[in-house]
Scaffold this motif. Structure first.
Motif, PDB file in Angstrom:
ATOM      1  N   UNK A   1     -23.951 -15.199  32.865  1.00 13.13           N
ATOM      2  CA  UNK A   1     -22.546 -14.799  32.851  1.00 13.13           C
ATOM      3  C   UNK A   1     -22.419 -13.305  33.103  1.00 13.13           C
ATOM      4  N   UNK A   2     -21.482 -12.936  33.979  1.00 12.13           N
ATOM      5  CA  UNK A   2     -21.215 -11.537  34.307  1.00 12.13           C
ATOM      6  C   UNK A   2     -19.764 -11.239  33.939  1.00 12.13           C
ATOM      7  N   UNK A   3     -19.528 -10.856  32.677  1.00 12.31           N
ATOM      8  CA  UNK A   3     -18.174 -10.518  32.219  1.00 12.31           C
ATOM      9  C   UNK A   3     -18.009  -9.006  32.124  1.00 12.31           C
ATOM     10  N   UNK A   4     -16.840  -8.554  31.708  1.00  9.13           N
ATOM     11  CA  UNK A   4     -16.730  -7.169  31.258  1.00  9.13           C
ATOM     12  C   UNK A   4     -17.638  -7.006  30.048  1.00  9.13           C
ATOM     13  N   UNK A   5     -18.287  -5.862  29.944  1.00  9.88           N
ATOM     14  CA  UNK A   5     -19.169  -5.617  28.804  1.00  9.88           C
ATOM     15  C   UNK A   5     -18.326  -5.051  27.662  1.00  9.88           C
ATOM     16  N   UNK A   6     -17.753  -5.946  26.898  1.00 18.38           N
ATOM     17  CA  UNK A   6     -16.984  -5.590  25.716  1.00 18.38           C
ATOM     18  C   UNK A   6     -17.124  -6.760  24.743  1.00 18.38           C
ATOM     19  N   UNK A   7     -16.663  -6.626  23.515  1.00 16.53           N
ATOM     20  CA  UNK A   7     -16.875  -7.711  22.546  1.00 16.53           C
ATOM     21  C   UNK A   7     -16.337  -9.059  23.013  1.00 16.53           C
ATOM     22  N   UNK A   8     -15.144  -9.068  23.601  1.00 15.94           N
ATOM     23  CA  UNK A   8     -14.568 -10.348  24.043  1.00 15.94           C
ATOM     24  C   UNK A   8     -15.406 -10.972  25.151  1.00 15.94           C
ATOM     25  N   UNK A   9     -15.787 -10.170  26.130  1.00 13.14           N
ATOM     26  CA  UNK A   9     -16.582 -10.690  27.237  1.00 13.14           C
ATOM     27  C   UNK A   9     -17.920 -11.222  26.778  1.00 13.14           C
TER      28      UNK A   9
ATOM     29  N   UNK B   1     -13.116   2.659  25.815  1.00  7.98           N
ATOM     30  CA  UNK B   1     -13.108   2.691  24.349  1.00  7.98           C
ATOM     31  C   UNK B   1     -11.893   1.977  23.755  1.00  7.98           C
ATOM     32  N   UNK B   2     -10.766   1.979  24.462  1.00  3.69           N
ATOM     33  CA  UNK B   2      -9.561   1.322  23.950  1.00  3.69           C
ATOM     34  C   UNK B   2      -9.785  -0.194  23.857  1.00  3.69           C
ATOM     35  N   UNK B   3     -10.403  -0.761  24.875  1.00  3.04           N
ATOM     36  CA  UNK B   3     -10.692  -2.203  24.849  1.00  3.04           C
ATOM     37  C   UNK B   3     -11.625  -2.535  23.688  1.00  3.04           C
ATOM     38  N   UNK B   4     -12.624  -1.693  23.493  1.00  2.75           N
ATOM     39  CA  UNK B   4     -13.570  -1.936  22.398  1.00  2.75           C
ATOM     40  C   UNK B   4     -12.849  -1.914  21.049  1.00  2.75           C
ATOM     41  N   UNK B   5     -12.000  -0.943  20.830  1.00  2.00           N
ATOM     42  CA  UNK B   5     -11.317  -0.841  19.547  1.00  2.00           C
ATOM     43  C   UNK B   5     -10.354  -2.012  19.341  1.00  2.00           C
ATOM     44  N   UNK B   6      -9.718  -2.488  20.407  1.00  2.00           N
ATOM     45  CA  UNK B   6      -8.826  -3.641  20.287  1.00  2.00           C
ATOM     46  C   UNK B   6      -9.569  -4.922  19.933  1.00  2.00           C
ATOM     47  N   UNK B   7     -10.857  -4.947  20.228  1.00  2.00           N
ATOM     48  CA  UNK B   7     -11.657  -6.150  19.983  1.00  2.00           C
ATOM     49  C   UNK B   7     -12.674  -5.937  18.854  1.00  2.00           C
ATOM     50  N   UNK B   8     -12.481  -4.864  18.094  1.00  2.00           N
ATOM     51  CA  UNK B   8     -13.465  -4.468  17.089  1.00  2.00           C
ATOM     52  C   UNK B   8     -13.729  -5.556  16.063  1.00  2.00           C
TER      53      UNK B   8
ATOM     54  N   UNK C   1     -17.930   1.433  22.616  1.00  2.00           N
ATOM     55  CA  UNK C   1     -17.040   1.426  23.775  1.00  2.00           C
ATOM     56  C   UNK C   1     -17.315   0.176  24.593  1.00  2.00           C
ATOM     57  N   UNK C   2     -16.469  -0.068  25.595  1.00  2.00           N
ATOM     58  CA  UNK C   2     -16.660  -1.192  26.496  1.00  2.00           C
ATOM     59  C   UNK C   2     -16.741  -0.708  27.929  1.00  2.00           C
ATOM     60  N   UNK C   3     -17.042  -1.624  28.838  1.00  2.00           N
ATOM     61  CA  UNK C   3     -17.230  -1.268  30.246  1.00  2.00           C
ATOM     62  C   UNK C   3     -16.714  -2.410  31.123  1.00  2.00           C
ATOM     63  N   UNK C   4     -16.015  -2.071  32.179  1.00  2.00           N
ATOM     64  CA  UNK C   4     -15.535  -3.091  33.105  1.00  2.00           C
ATOM     65  C   UNK C   4     -16.635  -3.468  34.081  1.00  2.00           C
ATOM     66  N   UNK C   5     -16.543  -4.697  34.590  1.00  2.00           N
ATOM     67  CA  UNK C   5     -17.451  -5.109  35.662  1.00  2.00           C
ATOM     68  C   UNK C   5     -17.305  -4.203  36.879  1.00  2.00           C
ATOM     69  N   UNK C   6     -16.068  -3.857  37.191  1.00  2.00           N
ATOM     70  CA  UNK C   6     -15.812  -3.080  38.402  1.00  2.00           C
ATOM     71  C   UNK C   6     -16.521  -1.728  38.370  1.00  2.00           C
ATOM     72  N   UNK C   7     -16.613  -1.114  37.166  1.00  2.00           N
ATOM     73  CA  UNK C   7     -17.238   0.211  37.067  1.00  2.00           C
ATOM     74  C   UNK C   7     -18.733   0.165  37.347  1.00  2.00           C
ATOM     75  N   UNK C   8     -19.322  -1.031  37.328  1.00  2.00           N
ATOM     76  CA  UNK C   8     -20.769  -1.172  37.494  1.00  2.00           C
ATOM     77  C   UNK C   8     -21.195  -1.308  38.951  1.00  2.00           C
ATOM     78  N   UNK C   9     -20.254  -1.268  39.878  1.00  2.00           N
ATOM     79  CA  UNK C   9     -20.607  -1.346  41.296  1.00  2.00           C
ATOM     80  C   UNK C   9     -21.567  -0.218  41.655  1.00  2.00           C
ATOM     81  N   UNK C  10     -22.543  -0.554  42.495  1.00  2.00           N
ATOM     82  CA  UNK C  10     -23.564   0.371  43.004  1.00  2.00           C
ATOM     83  C   UNK C  10     -24.544   0.832  41.923  1.00  2.00           C
ATOM     84  N   UNK C  11     -24.532   0.200  40.772  1.00  5.93           N
ATOM     85  CA  UNK C  11     -25.475   0.552  39.709  1.00  5.93           C
ATOM     86  C   UNK C  11     -26.434  -0.613  39.451  1.00  5.93           C
ATOM     87  N   UNK C  12     -27.591  -0.281  38.923  1.00  2.00           N
ATOM     88  CA  UNK C  12     -28.609  -1.299  38.656  1.00  2.00           C
ATOM     89  C   UNK C  12     -28.204  -2.157  37.468  1.00  2.00           C
ATOM     90  N   UNK C  13     -28.208  -3.466  37.674  1.00  2.00           N
ATOM     91  CA  UNK C  13     -27.860  -4.403  36.613  1.00  2.00           C
ATOM     92  C   UNK C  13     -29.112  -5.058  36.050  1.00  2.00           C
TER      93      UNK C  13
END
Length: 235
Positions: free
Chosen positions: A145-153, A185-192, A214-226
């Motif tokens: 699974x490739x979700x946003x990297x946050x608690x909900x994902x 960080x806002x997404x992370x705190x909302x899902x704390x 904090x959390x991270x969007x999938x989109x921000x990970x473009x061009x980075x090593x997964x």
């Protein structure tokens, strides 16, 4: 004012439909079949109760190609394939992608070697039934699974069918995203409130989220090593 049709009126309407559309609403209360199937014997193909695209899934790949059912499908950068789900029947693994923008940008992502050539499948939307992608996941032994990297994902992925791992940046990549101000960080705190259960699970990505707060969007990970984060693999 409400108008009630008499039995004679209803029979007249039925006869009109049978004569003009070759369709009997009494005998065919539930119109089964696709529009193409109905069009072969009636003028009311739009009466089909089968949603167009119901059994299609959107497929892409960072490599620009996928091998399925003995055939190689080429995918241009920024594109995807709408394939009948039966074409993917019997595959051993695939990547379930949360966001459509990420699926269409698959060529921008640096996947781990273990997933080279593995098809990406969009989880679904109003246009492409989520039920079809979920059905494929139920029938596939290994789903990454490739979700946003946050608690909900993370929670959604760990509770999903046949989860063999969650895809995110490696630890250095996550730290770089945070240092560059590209985190959420806002997404992370909302899902704390979800973090207690995730931390107790011992999943390494949950521990990283708890440490970075904090959390991270999938989109921000473009061009980075997964990498694949799973219960037996930690950075």
């Amino acid at each position: 004012m409400t108008t009630t049709l008499s039995p004679a009126d209803r029979q007249a309407l039925r006869s009109l439909l049978i004569d003009k559309a070759n369709w009997d609403p009494v005998e065919s209360r539930k119109v089964e079949g696709s529009r193409l199937a109905l069009a072969s014997h009636t003028r009311v193909e739009k009466a089909s109760n089968e949603a167009v695209g119901r059994l299609l899934v959107l497929v892409s790949s960072p490599q620009g190609r996928v091998d399925l059912g003995g055939s190689r499908f080429m995918i241009p950068p920024g594109g995807s394939l709408a394939l009948p789900v039966e074409v993917l029947a019997g595959i051993d693994r695939f990547v379930m992608v949360e966001n459509l923008a990420v699926l269409l940008g698959a060529h921008l992502y640096q996947m781990p070697e273990e997933l080279a050539g593995v098809p990406w499948v969009f989880r679904g939307s109003p246009q492409f039934s989520p039920a079809t992608a979920a059905m494929l996941a139920e029938e596939t032994p290994n789903v990454f699974y490739f979700p946003d990297t946050d608690p909900q994902g993370l929670a959604n992925s760990l509770n999903a069918a046949n989860c063999s791992g969650v895809i995110s940046c490696n630890l250095d990549g996550l730290r770089e995203l945070k240092a560059d101000g590209l985190d959420k960080p806002h997404d992370y705190m909302n899902q704390l409130q979800m973090m207690d259960g995730l931390t107790r699970s011992g999943h390494p990505l949950a521990l990283v989220l708890g440490d970075l707060r904090t959390g991270f969007s999938q989109e921000s990970m473009a061009r980075r090593q997964l990498k694949i984060w799973c219960n037996v693999t930690a950075d």
